[in-house]
Design a protein around this motif. Structure first.
Motif, PDB file in Angstrom:
ATOM      1  N   UNK A 187     -42.727  61.536  10.296  1.00  0.00           N
ATOM      2  CA  UNK A 187     -41.697  61.340  11.359  1.00  0.00           C
ATOM      3  C   UNK A 187     -40.606  60.182  11.178  1.00  0.00           C
ATOM      4  N   UNK A 188     -40.535  59.533   9.792  1.00  0.00           N
ATOM      5  CA  UNK A 188     -39.707  58.748   9.555  1.00  0.00           C
ATOM      6  C   UNK A 188     -38.317  59.058   9.758  1.00  0.00           C
ATOM      7  N   UNK A 189     -37.453  58.318   9.990  1.00  0.00           N
ATOM      8  CA  UNK A 189     -35.971  58.366  10.367  1.00  0.00           C
ATOM      9  C   UNK A 189     -35.210  58.875   8.964  1.00  0.00           C
ATOM     10  N   UNK A 190     -35.913  58.317   7.692  1.00  0.00           N
ATOM     11  CA  UNK A 190     -34.953  58.547   6.485  1.00  0.00           C
ATOM     12  C   UNK A 190     -36.054  58.383   5.474  1.00  0.00           C
ATOM     13  N   UNK A 191     -35.964  59.158   4.423  1.00  0.00           N
ATOM     14  CA  UNK A 191     -36.846  58.827   3.103  1.00  0.00           C
ATOM     15  C   UNK A 191     -36.139  59.523   1.686  1.00  0.00           C
ATOM     16  N   UNK A 192     -36.050  58.797   0.678  1.00  0.00           N
ATOM     17  CA  UNK A 192     -35.501  59.504  -0.345  1.00  0.00           C
ATOM     18  C   UNK A 192     -36.368  58.780  -1.600  1.00  0.00           C
ATOM     19  N   UNK A 193     -36.357  59.713  -2.670  1.00  0.00           N
ATOM     20  CA  UNK A 193     -37.201  59.362  -3.672  1.00  0.00           C
ATOM     21  C   UNK A 193     -36.279  59.512  -4.932  1.00  0.00           C
ATOM     22  N   UNK A 194     -36.335  58.423  -5.962  1.00  0.00           N
ATOM     23  CA  UNK A 194     -35.484  58.643  -7.055  1.00  0.00           C
ATOM     24  C   UNK A 194     -36.454  58.811  -8.339  1.00  0.00           C
ATOM     25  N   UNK A 195     -36.210  59.645  -9.237  1.00  0.00           N
ATOM     26  CA  UNK A 195     -37.217  59.746 -10.522  1.00  0.00           C
ATOM     27  C   UNK A 195     -36.305  59.511 -11.666  1.00  0.00           C
ATOM     28  N   UNK A 196     -36.404  58.801 -12.555  1.00  0.00           N
ATOM     29  CA  UNK A 196     -35.655  57.987 -13.921  1.00  0.00           C
ATOM     30  C   UNK A 196     -36.354  58.220 -14.785  1.00  0.00           C
ATOM     31  N   UNK A 197     -35.899  58.952 -15.938  1.00  0.00           N
ATOM     32  CA  UNK A 197     -36.194  58.974 -17.098  1.00  0.00           C
ATOM     33  C   UNK A 197     -35.287  58.511 -18.255  1.00  0.00           C
ATOM     34  N   UNK A 198     -35.584  57.521 -19.068  1.00  0.00           N
ATOM     35  CA  UNK A 198     -35.012  56.912 -19.918  1.00  0.00           C
ATOM     36  C   UNK A 198     -35.271  56.841 -21.291  1.00  0.00           C
ATOM     37  N   UNK A 199     -34.235  57.338 -22.357  1.00  0.00           N
ATOM     38  CA  UNK A 199     -34.863  57.244 -23.715  1.00  0.00           C
ATOM     39  C   UNK A 199     -33.539  56.553 -24.501  1.00  0.00           C
ATOM     40  N   UNK A 200     -34.055  55.461 -25.290  1.00  0.00           N
ATOM     41  CA  UNK A 200     -33.003  54.854 -26.046  1.00  0.00           C
ATOM     42  C   UNK A 200     -33.652  54.557 -27.525  1.00  0.00           C
ATOM     43  N   UNK A 201     -32.644  54.829 -28.507  1.00  0.00           N
ATOM     44  CA  UNK A 201     -32.818  54.630 -29.926  1.00  0.00           C
ATOM     45  C   UNK A 201     -31.736  53.743 -30.241  1.00  0.00           C
ATOM     46  N   UNK A 227     -37.402  53.522 -27.367  1.00  0.00           N
ATOM     47  CA  UNK A 227     -38.001  53.310 -26.429  1.00  0.00           C
ATOM     48  C   UNK A 227     -37.967  54.134 -25.389  1.00  0.00           C
ATOM     49  N   UNK A 228     -38.888  54.450 -24.280  1.00  0.00           N
ATOM     50  CA  UNK A 228     -38.857  55.401 -23.439  1.00  0.00           C
ATOM     51  C   UNK A 228     -39.361  54.676 -22.044  1.00  0.00           C
ATOM     52  N   UNK A 229     -38.649  55.151 -20.834  1.00  0.00           N
ATOM     53  CA  UNK A 229     -39.230  54.590 -19.331  1.00  0.00           C
ATOM     54  C   UNK A 229     -39.204  55.772 -18.715  1.00  0.00           C
ATOM     55  N   UNK A 230     -40.195  55.632 -17.634  1.00  0.00           N
ATOM     56  CA  UNK A 230     -40.424  56.847 -16.729  1.00  0.00           C
ATOM     57  C   UNK A 230     -40.560  55.979 -15.407  1.00  0.00           C
ATOM     58  N   UNK A 231     -40.002  56.207 -14.462  1.00  0.00           N
ATOM     59  CA  UNK A 231     -40.392  55.762 -13.228  1.00  0.00           C
ATOM     60  C   UNK A 231     -39.797  56.355 -12.016  1.00  0.00           C
ATOM     61  N   UNK A 232     -40.209  55.716 -10.693  1.00  0.00           N
ATOM     62  CA  UNK A 232     -39.944  56.602  -9.524  1.00  0.00           C
ATOM     63  C   UNK A 232     -39.764  55.348  -8.473  1.00  0.00           C
ATOM     64  N   UNK A 233     -38.781  55.667  -7.489  1.00  0.00           N
ATOM     65  CA  UNK A 233     -38.482  54.553  -6.412  1.00  0.00           C
ATOM     66  C   UNK A 233     -38.670  55.366  -5.164  1.00  0.00           C
ATOM     67  N   UNK A 234     -39.271  54.942  -4.092  1.00  0.00           N
ATOM     68  CA  UNK A 234     -39.234  55.567  -2.837  1.00  0.00           C
ATOM     69  C   UNK A 234     -38.797  54.665  -1.933  1.00  0.00           C
ATOM     70  N   UNK A 235     -38.012  55.197  -0.991  1.00  0.00           N
ATOM     71  CA  UNK A 235     -37.241  54.482   0.120  1.00  0.00           C
ATOM     72  C   UNK A 235     -37.432  55.288   1.334  1.00  0.00           C
ATOM     73  N   UNK A 236     -38.256  54.335   2.244  1.00  0.00           N
ATOM     74  CA  UNK A 236     -38.483  54.960   3.721  1.00  0.00           C
ATOM     75  C   UNK A 236     -38.013  53.981   4.774  1.00  0.00           C
ATOM     76  N   UNK A 237     -37.125  54.728   5.644  1.00  0.00           N
ATOM     77  CA  UNK A 237     -36.644  54.024   6.997  1.00  0.00           C
ATOM     78  C   UNK A 237     -37.536  54.339   8.045  1.00  0.00           C
TER      79      UNK A 237
END
Length: 66
Positions: free
Chosen positions: A21-35, A50-60
């Motif tokens: 029942x939250x007012x707002x929620x979003x999720x971001x998934x990021x995959x990054x590869x660098x050479x 290098x490689x990076x993989x992550x997620x961010x979750x925001x809930x209001x």
């Protein structure tokens, strides 16, 4: 962790947040590869990768009011 697994986990987290029942929620998934390849005096230098993989979750909740 594979990107598909992280995306599934992010979707499950978003679904759980919205069901609560939250007012707002979003999720971001990021995959990054660098050479990187450098040169010095017209000769190849070190190669780096290098490689990076992550997620961010925001809930209001309750419109963000305290």
């Amino acid at each position: 962790m594979q990107t598909e697994n992280l995306e599934s986990l992010a979707t499950a987290a978003l679904d759980a947040a919205m069901r609560s029942g939250v007012t707002y929620a979003d999720v971001r998934v990021i995959e990054q590869r660098v050479r990187n390849l450098s040169t010095k005096n017209e000769r190849p230098g070190p190669v780096a990768a290098s490689e990076a993989l992550g997620a961010g979750i925001r809930v209001i909740s309750d419109g963000g009011r305290a």
